[in-house]
Scaffold this active site. Sequence first.
Site, PDB file in Angstrom:
ATOM      1  N   ASP A   1       0.768  -1.144  -0.126  1.00  0.00           N
ATOM      2  CA  ASP A   1       0.075  -0.013  -0.176  1.00  0.00           C
ATOM      3  C   ASP A   1       0.877   1.319   0.212  1.00  0.00           C
ATOM      4  OD1 ASP A   1      -2.799  -0.040  -0.164  1.00  0.00           O
ATOM      5  OD2 ASP A   1      -3.023   0.381   2.131  1.00  0.00           O
TER       6      ASP A   1
ATOM      7  N   GLU B   1      -4.916   2.345  -3.951  1.00  0.00           N
ATOM      8  CA  GLU B   1      -3.407   2.348  -3.985  1.00  0.00           C
ATOM      9  C   GLU B   1      -2.847   1.044  -3.444  1.00  0.00           C
ATOM     10  OE1 GLU B   1      -5.098   3.603   0.091  1.00  0.00           O
ATOM     11  OE2 GLU B   1      -5.847   3.608  -1.749  1.00  0.00           O
TER      12      GLU B   1
END
Length: 208
Positions: free
Chosen positions: A29, A72
């Site tokens: 992430d 993301e």
Amino acid sequence: NRKLFFSMADSLFEQAVRYEQHIALAVMDVDFFKSVNDKYGHQAGDKVLRVFADTLSDAVRRSDVHARVGGEEFAVLLAQTNETDAVDVLERFRQTLENTLIALNDGMEISITVSIGYCDFFDGLHDVDHWFNLADRALYRLRGRIDFLGKDLPERDEQRCNQRPDNKAVDTEQCEAAKGGEQNQIIRQLGIPTNRQRAQDDVHQADN
């Protein structure tokens, strides 16, 4: 492409089971990505994701599989890679990304960090969903470093230590006692519901 990634993950999973191959799965992430969007705008967020993807692509081999799997979040499968080599690859990527300056349209430069959840292939895995969720859970335990989750379940204790039907954790102390060898940064958590089970739970809740 998320669909292609999981299709290839299924194939690699079957190969690992059949031929006892070393395969590493990492889920990662961009840290505080929402703050980047909020502070610098969505164009800056898009630039961050492009730089992230390019840096990851440069860090792994052409034979490895990587993709953006949502928002993301990215994932990578390192084929024919043992734990030591996988951690080296991921740590180099983490450091490279952290040291990269990203130039925005207004001339400002920013840098980002990444959090990485990692799970090596081991005999106690049920399927790709189970594998992905172990790495995903490791990811959310930390920010800005590599973490490890789930490995080397002894075959004789697989049934006792595997996921319970009610999705609740089993006795982790018993499972840890069953595992031989040095712990060495490996964090074990069991009873994690798979994506498919989560989807079924969502449908059940919606029906109620």
